[in-house]
Design an enzyme around this catalytic site. Structure first.
Site, PDB file in Angstrom:
ATOM      1  N   LYS A 105       0.550  -1.171  -0.026  1.00 39.52           N
ATOM      2  CA  LYS A 105       0.126   0.024   0.110  1.00 39.52           C
ATOM      3  C   LYS A 105       1.078   1.282   0.218  1.00 39.52           C
ATOM      4  O   LYS A 105       1.809   1.553   0.207  1.00 39.52           O
ATOM      5  CB  LYS A 105      -0.693  -0.237   1.361  1.00 39.52           C
ATOM      6  CG  LYS A 105      -1.958   1.026   0.997  1.00 39.52           C
ATOM      7  CD  LYS A 105      -3.100   0.226  -0.339  1.00 39.52           C
ATOM      8  CE  LYS A 105      -4.472   0.314   0.196  1.00 39.52           C
ATOM      9  NZ  LYS A 105      -5.211  -0.242  -0.151  1.00 39.52           N
ATOM     10  N   GLY A 217     -20.832   6.381   2.776  1.00 42.56           N
ATOM     11  CA  GLY A 217     -19.788   6.775   2.370  1.00 42.56           C
ATOM     12  C   GLY A 217     -20.045   6.129   0.454  1.00 42.56           C
ATOM     13  O   GLY A 217     -20.177   5.263   0.543  1.00 42.56           O
ATOM     14  N   GLY A 219     -18.217   7.729  -2.492  1.00 46.14           N
ATOM     15  CA  GLY A 219     -17.329   7.617  -3.086  1.00 46.14           C
ATOM     16  C   GLY A 219     -17.272   6.722  -4.094  1.00 46.14           C
ATOM     17  O   GLY A 219     -18.438   6.115  -4.496  1.00 46.14           O
ATOM     18  N   ASN A 220     -16.095   6.396  -4.958  1.00 42.35           N
ATOM     19  CA  ASN A 220     -15.915   5.831  -6.095  1.00 42.35           C
ATOM     20  C   ASN A 220     -17.102   4.169  -5.969  1.00 42.35           C
ATOM     21  O   ASN A 220     -17.852   3.737  -5.950  1.00 42.35           O
ATOM     22  CB  ASN A 220     -14.540   5.177  -6.484  1.00 42.35           C
ATOM     23  CG  ASN A 220     -14.563   3.924  -7.429  1.00 42.35           C
ATOM     24  OD1 ASN A 220     -15.191   4.154  -8.937  1.00 42.35           O
ATOM     25  ND2 ASN A 220     -13.941   3.139  -7.323  1.00 42.35           N
ATOM     26  N   GLY A 222     -18.318   3.412  -2.867  1.00 46.13           N
ATOM     27  CA  GLY A 222     -19.731   3.399  -2.352  1.00 46.13           C
ATOM     28  C   GLY A 222     -21.232   4.011  -3.715  1.00 46.13           C
ATOM     29  O   GLY A 222     -22.508   3.570  -2.685  1.00 46.13           O
TER      30      GLY A 222
HETATM   31  N1  GLU Z   1      -7.521   0.008  -3.306  1.00 45.08           N
HETATM   32  C1  GLU Z   1      -8.039  -1.527  -3.722  1.00 45.08           C
HETATM   33  C2  GLU Z   1      -7.834  -2.314  -2.623  1.00 45.08           C
HETATM   34  O1  GLU Z   1      -7.979  -1.718  -1.409  1.00 45.08           O
HETATM   35  C3  GLU Z   1      -7.575  -1.852  -4.675  1.00 45.08           C
HETATM   36  C4  GLU Z   1      -6.037  -2.275  -5.222  1.00 45.08           C
HETATM   37  C5  GLU Z   1      -5.718  -3.016  -6.412  1.00 45.08           C
HETATM   38  O2  GLU Z   1      -6.007  -3.451  -6.509  1.00 45.08           O
HETATM   39  O3  GLU Z   1      -4.451  -3.371  -5.997  1.00 45.08           O
HETATM   40  O4  GLU Z   1      -8.352  -3.387  -2.677  1.00 45.08           O
END
Ligand code: GLU
Length: 415
Positions: A105, A217, A219-220, A222
């Site tokens: 992350k 929520g 956003g995308n 939600g």
């Molecule tokens: N950010 C998204 C998650 O938390 C997607 C991560 C990704 O596609 O690598 O799962």
């Protein structure tokens, strides 16, 4: 550290799982902290001619199953501990879905709402300049997360390609479709969540066409979730909220109006034909399905006792604290835990990686069909583990996922 430190929570969740699976301390020792964490200072030329430097991170939690995978968040309250927790959850998420990927992350402490388009582009490119030596299609593959978009991915992929001297579409996922993105990636998180809600409803005997839904929520994930719950199941979405508050109509919201209102005013509050309520009131409504799609720590020991939903679908990462988990379990709220419920995003990201490698692209129907199979299988594996060990769904998800990571570490001779 407090109850609400996400990384402390992620570690405790791992210890709970180690207790169920009776892991020895060597195994826990390798998994309780990230494999690698990178702290960077991201300089950006601002529109007024000054240069501002933003703190950024990339955490590579564990890559025993494959390259690290996980989004990049742009958020003013980002911390290294949030990013570490999210990287741990990515590790379990990829393992749970049987993806050949590890967990990672990234994040930058910034307020994207205060940046111009040009500043956002320079910030995105500068971040890649800071981390590019440490990422790549076979090492660590970032993606969108909170406040990062396909356009941000496009700039980042372009910057990485320029630095590498060749097109490297596979370095990031969640790209726009014309430059290596996958059909179905935009609403993949919400769609994946819908498949798990469908399975949970069947298990609990809930008729989704008569069900009421609240979404915390907008956003995308939600906003797609609200729309899909209505479109796929005919469910009635009675409330939605964002960081400023919520809107409620017991007869069902007009989602198109709410989406339009949010686009115009940046919030759902005061949308037409709905009563304005607080964020917490949205969580505590008497509905069949509650979708938590905002940030961490929405449901804590303070409000868990007031949750009335039959199913809690965690489309966000880490919305429920450990103490709240226990309260919900005792109340009989069926929780679809985050790294199961929201795994649709990374699953389609994995499909995007596969398509980039093959240079052959699938239709949306093919993507959704494959996503459905993976989500449904993972849901039932977790449900089975939950019944088998008499543990809540979150602990069960940990049991399934962490066992796979540990098995791989043993096979590779790491422990
Ligand atoms: N950010 C998204 C998650 O938390 C997607 C991560 C990704 O596609 O690598 O799962």
């Amino acid at each position: 550290m407090s109850e609400n430190n996400p990384f402390e929570m992620a570690q405790k969740q791992l210890y709970d799982c180690a207790e169920v699976l009776k892991f020895d301390s060597d195994v826990v020792g390798m998994l309780e902290n990230p494999m690698r964490q990178l702290h960077v200072s991201v300089p950006v030329k601002m529109d007024d001619g000054t240069t501002k430097t933003f703190p950024g991170f990339r955490v590579q939690y564990n890559d025993v199953l494959g390259p690290c995978k996980g989004g990049i968040r742009f958020h003013p309250e980002e911390t290294i501990d949030t990013v570490k927790a999210l990287a741990a959850w990515m590790t379990w998420k990829c393992a749970l879905l049987n993806l050949p990927l590890g967990g990672g992350k990234g994040g930058i402490i910034c307020n994207p709402k205060e940046l111009s388009e040009g500043e956002l582009e320079r910030l995105s490119r500068s971040y890649i300049n800071c981390v590019w030596k440490f990422i790549g299609p076979e090492i660590d593959v970032p993606a969108p997360d909170v406040y990062t978009t396909p356009q941000v991915m496009a700039w980042m992929m372009d910057e990485f390609s320029k630095l590498s001297g060749k097109n490297q579409f596979g370095v990031l996922t969640g790209k726009p479709i014309p430059i290596g993105g996958s059909a179905g990636r935009g609403d993949a998180t919400a769609m994946g969540g819908m498949y798990t809600i469908r399975e949970a409803a069947e298990e609990l005997g809930i008729d989704l066409s008569k069900a009421t839904v609240a979404v915390q929520g907008f956003g995308n994930a939600g906003s797609f979730a609200a729309t899909l719950a209505e479109e796929l199941f005919g469910a009635k979405v009675v409330a939605v909220s964002d960081s400023k508050g919520g809107v409620y109509n017991p007869d069902g919201l007009n989602l198109k109006e709410v989406i339009k209102h949010k686009a115009e005013t940046r919030s759902v509050i005061n949308a037409p034909n709905a009563e304005t309520i607080t964020n917490n009131e949205v969580l505590e409504l008497d509905v069949d399905i509650l979708i938590a799609a905002a940030l961490e720590n929405a449901i804590t020991k303070e409000n868990a006792g007031n949750i009335k939903a039959k199913v809690l679908a965690e489309l966000a990462n880490g919305p429920t604290t450990r103490e709240a988990d226990e309260i919900l379990f005792e109340k009989g709220v069926h929780t679809i835990p985050d790294f199961l419920c929201n795994a649709g995003g990374v699953t389609v990201s994995y499909f995007e990686m596969v398509q980039n490698m093959y240079m052959y692209y699938w239709t949306a129907e093919e993507v959704y069909e494959r996503l459905d199979k993976k989500m449904t299988k993972a849901y039932h594996e977790v449900l089975y583990a939950s019944k088998n060990h008499s543990i809540n769904m979150r602990k069960a998800a940990y049991v399934v996922a962490v066992s796979r990571v540990v098995e791989a570490m043993k096979l590779r001779g790491w422990v």
